[in-house]
Write an enzyme that holds these catalytic residues in place. Structure first.
Site, PDB file in Angstrom:
ATOM      1  N   GLN A 130       0.822  -1.217   0.000  1.00 51.63           N
ATOM      2  CA  GLN A 130       0.000   0.000   0.000  1.00 51.63           C
ATOM      3  C   GLN A 130       0.849   1.258   0.000  1.00 51.63           C
ATOM      4  OE1 GLN A 130      -2.728   0.111   3.250  1.00 51.63           O
ATOM      5  NE2 GLN A 130      -1.139   0.131   4.803  1.00 51.63           N
ATOM      6  N   GLY A 131       0.547   2.146  -0.951  1.00 54.61           N
ATOM      7  CA  GLY A 131       1.305   3.377  -1.134  1.00 54.61           C
ATOM      8  C   GLY A 131       0.549   4.563  -0.567  1.00 54.61           C
ATOM      9  N   SER A 165       5.892  -1.187   2.659  1.00 55.13           N
ATOM     10  CA  SER A 165       6.242  -2.554   3.057  1.00 55.13           C
ATOM     11  C   SER A 165       5.960  -3.508   1.905  1.00 55.13           C
ATOM     12  CB  SER A 165       5.417  -2.996   4.268  1.00 55.13           C
ATOM     13  OG  SER A 165       5.621  -2.134   5.342  1.00 55.13           O
ATOM     14  N   GLU A 248      -6.491  -0.948   9.077  1.00 59.30           N
ATOM     15  CA  GLU A 248      -5.108  -0.917   9.554  1.00 59.30           C
ATOM     16  C   GLU A 248      -5.056  -0.764  11.071  1.00 59.30           C
ATOM     17  OE1 GLU A 248      -2.253   0.708   7.194  1.00 59.30           O
ATOM     18  OE2 GLU A 248      -0.948   1.435   8.771  1.00 59.30           O
ATOM     19  N   GLU A 379       3.056   9.551  19.149  1.00 63.73           N
ATOM     20  CA  GLU A 379       2.702  10.951  19.437  1.00 63.73           C
ATOM     21  C   GLU A 379       1.289  11.231  18.915  1.00 63.73           C
ATOM     22  OE1 GLU A 379       5.583  10.002  18.087  1.00 63.73           O
ATOM     23  OE2 GLU A 379       6.979  10.534  19.676  1.00 63.73           O
TER      24      GLU A 379
HETATM   25  C1  LIG Z   1       7.511  -0.922   9.947  1.00 67.18           C
HETATM   26  C2  LIG Z   1       6.787   0.139   9.154  1.00 67.18           C
HETATM   27  C3  LIG Z   1       6.049  -0.224   8.047  1.00 67.18           C
HETATM   28  C4  LIG Z   1       5.385   0.750   7.291  1.00 67.18           C
HETATM   29  N1  LIG Z   1       4.700   0.366   6.174  1.00 67.18           N
HETATM   30  C5  LIG Z   1       4.075   1.300   5.424  1.00 67.18           C
HETATM   31  C6  LIG Z   1       3.403   0.918   4.215  1.00 67.18           C
HETATM   32  O1  LIG Z   1       3.356  -0.258   3.845  1.00 67.18           O
HETATM   33  N2  LIG Z   1       2.831   1.886   3.468  1.00 67.18           N
HETATM   34  C7  LIG Z   1       2.844   3.194   3.845  1.00 67.18           C
HETATM   35  O2  LIG Z   1       2.271   4.017   3.139  1.00 67.18           O
HETATM   36  N3  LIG Z   1       3.491   3.604   4.980  1.00 67.18           N
HETATM   37  C8  LIG Z   1       4.099   2.682   5.769  1.00 67.18           C
HETATM   38  N4  LIG Z   1       4.779   3.065   6.906  1.00 67.18           N
HETATM   39  C9  LIG Z   1       4.889   4.488   7.210  1.00 67.18           C
HETATM   40  C10 LIG Z   1       4.123   4.962   8.448  1.00 67.18           C
HETATM   41  O3  LIG Z   1       2.752   4.976   8.212  1.00 67.18           O
HETATM   42  C11 LIG Z   1       4.678   6.355   8.770  1.00 67.18           C
HETATM   43  O4  LIG Z   1       6.044   6.215   9.113  1.00 67.18           O
HETATM   44  C12 LIG Z   1       3.954   7.008   9.925  1.00 67.18           C
HETATM   45  O5  LIG Z   1       2.625   7.321   9.571  1.00 67.18           O
HETATM   46  C13 LIG Z   1       4.662   8.308  10.368  1.00 67.18           C
HETATM   47  O6  LIG Z   1       4.902   9.140   9.277  1.00 67.18           O
HETATM   48  P1  LIG Z   1       6.370   9.738   8.986  1.00 67.18           P
HETATM   49  O7  LIG Z   1       7.341   8.634   9.045  1.00 67.18           O
HETATM   50  O8  LIG Z   1       6.292  10.556   7.739  1.00 67.18           O
HETATM   51  O9  LIG Z   1       6.675  10.682  10.196  1.00 67.18           O
HETATM   52  P2  LIG Z   1       6.193  12.246  10.392  1.00 67.18           P
HETATM   53  O10 LIG Z   1       4.751  12.301  10.126  1.00 67.18           O
HETATM   54  O11 LIG Z   1       7.107  13.059   9.540  1.00 67.18           O
HETATM   55  O12 LIG Z   1       6.499  12.444  11.884  1.00 67.18           O
HETATM   56  C14 LIG Z   1       7.830  12.721  12.387  1.00 67.18           C
HETATM   57  C15 LIG Z   1       7.732  12.863  13.898  1.00 67.18           C
HETATM   58  O13 LIG Z   1       6.884  13.982  14.229  1.00 67.18           O
HETATM   59  C16 LIG Z   1       5.809  13.552  15.064  1.00 67.18           C
HETATM   60  N5  LIG Z   1       4.571  14.243  14.706  1.00 67.18           N
HETATM   61  C17 LIG Z   1       4.063  14.415  13.454  1.00 67.18           C
HETATM   62  N6  LIG Z   1       2.878  15.079  13.501  1.00 67.18           N
HETATM   63  C18 LIG Z   1       2.646  15.316  14.822  1.00 67.18           C
HETATM   64  C19 LIG Z   1       1.578  15.980  15.530  1.00 67.18           C
HETATM   65  N7  LIG Z   1       0.523  16.483  14.891  1.00 67.18           N
HETATM   66  N8  LIG Z   1       1.661  16.034  16.871  1.00 67.18           N
HETATM   67  C20 LIG Z   1       2.723  15.502  17.544  1.00 67.18           C
HETATM   68  N9  LIG Z   1       3.773  14.880  16.926  1.00 67.18           N
HETATM   69  C21 LIG Z   1       3.726  14.793  15.589  1.00 67.18           C
HETATM   70  C22 LIG Z   1       5.666  12.054  14.794  1.00 67.18           C
HETATM   71  O14 LIG Z   1       5.074  11.384  15.881  1.00 67.18           O
HETATM   72  C23 LIG Z   1       7.118  11.638  14.565  1.00 67.18           C
HETATM   73  O15 LIG Z   1       7.752  11.424  15.799  1.00 67.18           O
HETATM   74  C24 LIG Z   1       5.451   2.122   7.677  1.00 67.18           C
HETATM   75  C25 LIG Z   1       6.203   2.487   8.807  1.00 67.18           C
HETATM   76  C26 LIG Z   1       6.870   1.514   9.533  1.00 67.18           C
HETATM   77  C27 LIG Z   1       7.668   1.947  10.731  1.00 67.18           C
END
Ligand SMILES: Cc1cc2nc3c(=O)[nH]c(=O)nc-3n(C[C@H](O)[C@H](O)[C@H](O)COP(=O)(O)OP(=O)(O)OC[C@H]3O[C@@H](n4cnc5c(N)ncnc54)[C@H](O)[C@@H]3O)c2cc1C
Length: 395
Positions: A130-131, A165, A248, A379
């Site tokens: 899923q993208g 993933s 999810e 968070e």
């Molecule tokens: C093992 C794994 C598998 C995954 N698989 C997929 C997949 O198959 N497809 C897919 O699309 N995604 C996938 N993801 C991505 C996952 O959904 C995102 O990493 C997650 O939603 C966080 O987004 P980000 O990494 O862009 O962090 P950001 O959104 O950039 O956040 C960075 C930091 O800021 C904090 N933050 C952000 N906004 C707020 C707020 N409003 N208040 C307080 N703190 C905040 C966050 O908690 C984090 O600590 C996967 C992630 C992991 C770890």
């Protein structure tokens, strides 16, 4: 809350347990840590096990019968998962397809989309990923920037998805993309189904802190996606994505019983030394482990409350966010405590010579970070609990 299973549920348990006994070869049992499939060979081994479950009528048991499932009840799903864990069954494949894409298509797909895609998901004939997340947009999903321009009979897609993933082993991906850049951010999105063999797609694996290559960055350069692959209405993709997210979050409710892990931690404390004596003889160590055990029990009963609500047909309560936050946070603290117990031995990598417990604690400590990020970071769960459960003002 009733803690007993009915006679029918126990009969279901016995049926599946004896099927597993007859069909899971002893050398297929998963004795070590459940890691991402590191090679194509390992992936195909898991697909073979998946196929065996499917052929025996034990795959997608929660799906409706019309789509090849068993229409299993919630309790039967709980029993099914307990028995797989008890038998140390290897992981299956196509998790995203079964848990998210299939159910989303059942709700939103056209009759042609349902007929074309759904039947190939349970036997893992076609693997899905899923993208959703993008390099600049994870938590704030509605801000996605990947563009899809309407060109009559197809969309022309440009952009990039990240942390996808299983994209490296997948045949298809869902894609949340922007089809109206001028509309308010939630109203200009569409949800597409993309064949990953389409020209213009590049998939680059990303190495995790554990050394595993389970997820990827996916690049789209002038990728033509037929209009027939649009799910739901154009510019209404947020509604489809929310259905996807609902599945999810239900799945990522977290593990319900962490006592096995805590018992392993107790055994570790008995094995390693602290100040020249077994660490277990130190009251600080025993009290810390007892605290973990109390938290684990509280989480277990919270998950039972969640299950009871679902069984009574009530709206989901706050337990989902509480479980996700509580279990991933407790898991991380347990693993960090294991590092404290291991001292310098915590630096041995998983399966390296001389490592205590085959280095599993080091692996688990590194892997524990995933749980605090995937499917909505901790968070974000704090925000949800603060705003929607406790009624606190938005920060
Ligand atoms: C093992 C794994 C598998 C995954 N698989 C997929 C997949 O198959 N497809 C897919 O699309 N995604 C996938 N993801 C991505 C996952 O959904 C995102 O990493 C997650 O939603 C966080 O987004 P980000 O990494 O862009 O962090 P950001 O959104 O950039 O956040 C960075 C930091 O800021 C904090 N933050 C952000 N906004 C707020 C707020 N409003 N208040 C307080 N703190 C905040 C966050 O908690 C984090 O600590 C996967 C992630 C992991 C770890």
């Amino acid at each position: 809350m009733d803690f007993k299973f009915s006679a029918d549920d126990e009969a279901f348990r016995q049926e599946f347990r004896s099927w597993l006994k007859d069909n899971l070869p002893p050398d297929w049992r998963e004795e070590g840590e459940e890691r991402d499939a590191g090679s194509r060979g390992e992936f195909e081994r898991r697909r073979a096990w998946h196929r065996k479950l499917y052929d025996g009528g034990w795959m997608c048991i929660h799906w409706p019968k019309e789509y090849g499932g068993r229409g299993a009840t919630l309790l039967q799903q709980v029993i099914y998962n307990q028995e797989l864990e008890r038998a140390k069954a290897p992981p299956t494949v196509n998790f995203q397809g079964i848990a998210r894409v299939g159910p989303t298509l059942m709700q939103w797909g056209t009759p042609e989309q349902k007929m074309r895609y759904i039947p190939k998901i349970p036997p893992a004939e076609e693997i899905w990923c899923q993208g959703l997340s993008e390099p600049n947009h994870g938590s704030d999903l509605a801000a996605v920037e990947t563009k899809a321009v309407d060109e009559g009979d197809h969309f022309l897609v440009n952009g990039s998805k990240i942390w996808t993933s299983n994209a490296h082993v997948a045949d298809f991906s869902t894609l949340l993309c922007r089809t109206d850049p001028d509309a308010p951010k939630h109203r200009g999105l569409s949800y597409l189904l993309v064949d990953l063999k389409t020209p213009g797609i590049t998939i680059r694996p990303l190495v995790q802190i554990t050394g595993e290559k389970g997820f990827n960055q996916v690049f789209f350069e002038d990728v033509r996606v037929p209009k027939t692959n649009l799910v739901g209405q154009k510019n209404q993709g947020w509604l489809v994505a929310m259905t996807n997210m609902m599945f999810e979050r239900t799945i990522h409710g977290g593990r319900t019983d962490m006592m096995i892990e805590i018992e392993q931690l107790r055994d570790l404390a008995r094995m390693v030394q602290r100040n020249g004596r077994p660490a277990w003889e130190d009251s600080y160590v025993r009290q810390s482990i007892a605290n973990f055990a109390c938290e684990a029990q509280a989480l277990k009963y919270t998950s039972y409350r969640q299950l009871t609500r679902q069984l009574k047909g009530l709206q989901p309560g706050p337990e989902g966010s509480v479980m996700k936050l509580g279990t991933s946070d407790l898991n991380l603290r347990i693993q960090k405590f294991a590092m404290e117990l291991l001292g310098p031995y915590s630096q041995y990598e998983y399966m390296s010579a001389g490592a205590i417990d085959h280095g599993k604690w080091t692996y688990r400590m590194l892997a524990a970070r995933r749980g605090t990020i995937a499917a909505g970071t901790n968070e974000i769960q704090h925000n949800i609990i603060g705003e929607r459960v406790l009624g606190l003002p938005k920060g």
